[in-house]
Scaffold this motif. Structure first.
Motif, short mmCIF file in Angstrom:
data_model
loop_
_atom_site.label_atom_id
_atom_site.label_comp_id
_atom_site.label_asym_id
_atom_site.label_seq_id
_atom_site.Cartn_x
_atom_site.Cartn_y
_atom_site.Cartn_z
N ALA A 52 0.83 -1.21 0.00
CA ALA A 52 0.00 0.00 0.00
C ALA A 52 0.86 1.25 0.00
O ALA A 52 1.90 1.31 0.66
N LYS A 53 0.43 2.28 -0.73
CA LYS A 53 1.17 3.54 -0.85
C LYS A 53 0.40 4.75 -0.33
O LYS A 53 1.00 5.77 -0.02
N HIS A 54 -0.93 4.63 -0.26
CA HIS A 54 -1.75 5.76 0.21
C HIS A 54 -2.84 5.23 1.13
O HIS A 54 -3.64 4.38 0.72
N ILE A 55 -2.85 5.70 2.38
CA ILE A 55 -3.77 5.22 3.41
C ILE A 55 -4.67 6.36 3.88
O ILE A 55 -4.18 7.42 4.26
N ILE A 56 -5.97 6.12 3.86
CA ILE A 56 -6.95 7.08 4.36
C ILE A 56 -7.70 6.43 5.52
O ILE A 56 -8.11 5.27 5.42
N PHE A 57 -7.88 7.15 6.62
CA PHE A 57 -8.60 6.59 7.76
C PHE A 57 -9.51 7.64 8.37
O PHE A 57 -9.40 8.84 8.09
#
Length: 224
Positions: free
Chosen positions: A86-91
């Motif tokens: 994974a390169k981009h994480i949204i939470f």
């Protein structure tokens, strides 16, 4: 980066042939993929995890994939996605005991990050982290299910967030997720969004390219 980005939500894709269907939507003109991770705890649905994401990489999907985590607690599963690429994480801020530490964790792993805001989530969560995020993802539906209708009041929130981003001077994308269709995307863009998460409006149609071309034609009017 393009002025406007189409991010296809695979929550609406054909799970029986997921890799093929995602490749089809990318060939049709989608810019990136939106990967919704739901835990049947923070939101009332259960979707997929790191191994499904890995399978897409193994299948040969090379387009950017945004990991949207609707999971609580959040920190451990971030690592599970990082180790499979994974390169981009949204939470969501409600899923973290310490938002700054979670954002720093994502950065330490070499990834970009985003904060997702539900329709009733306060913008106050953004006050001390604008310098640490690359994306604000505003939910225009209540998270948990695909195919919902766009909440009209979201347009006012988009305008408020666009002003907040502009005033901050930081380069932050404003992404909208939920109920986006050909007939409302121009008003969403005019309000200030630049990334559009679209699922059922594309995947539930036979001709993906026709839909994406129509969307881009609408957005082109905003560029002129």
């Amino acid at each position: 980066m393009k002025k406007f980005i189409i991010s296809s939500s695979i929550l609406s894709a054909d799970f029986a042939r997921l890799g093929e269907d995602i490749n089809k939507v990318l060939i049709a003109g989608a810019d990136k993929i939106h990967f919704d991770v739901m835990d049947n705890h923070y939101v009332p649905n259960l979707t997929f995890g790191p191994q499904v994401f890995k399978s897409l990489n193994d299948y040969g999907i090379t387009a950017p994939i945004d990991i949207h985590l609707m999971v609580k607690p959040i920190d451990r599963i971030i690592y599970d996605f990082i180790k499979v690429g994974a390169k981009h994480i949204i939470f969501h801020p409600e899923t973290s005991k310490n938002i700054k530490k979670t954002l720093e964790l994502i950065k330490d792993y070499g990834c970009t990050s985003g904060l997702a805001l539900n329709p009733k989530t306060s913008f106050n969560y953004l006050e001390s982290v604008m310098d640490k995020i690359n994306t604000i993802l505003l939910m225009s539906v209540n998270p948990g299910f695909e195919g919902q209708l766009f909440i009209p009041n979201t347009l006012n929130k988009i305008r408020q967030l666009r002003k907040k981003i502009n005033d901050s001077k930081y380069k932050i994308n404003l992404e909208i997720d939920g109920g986006i269709k050909i007939n409302n995307i121009l008003s969403i863009a005019n309000a200030g969004a630049n990334i559009f998460v679209i699922g059922s409006a594309i995947f539930h149609q036979k001709n993906y390219k026709y839909v994406i071309d129509e969307i881009n034609n609408k957005l082109l009017k905003n560029s002129n």
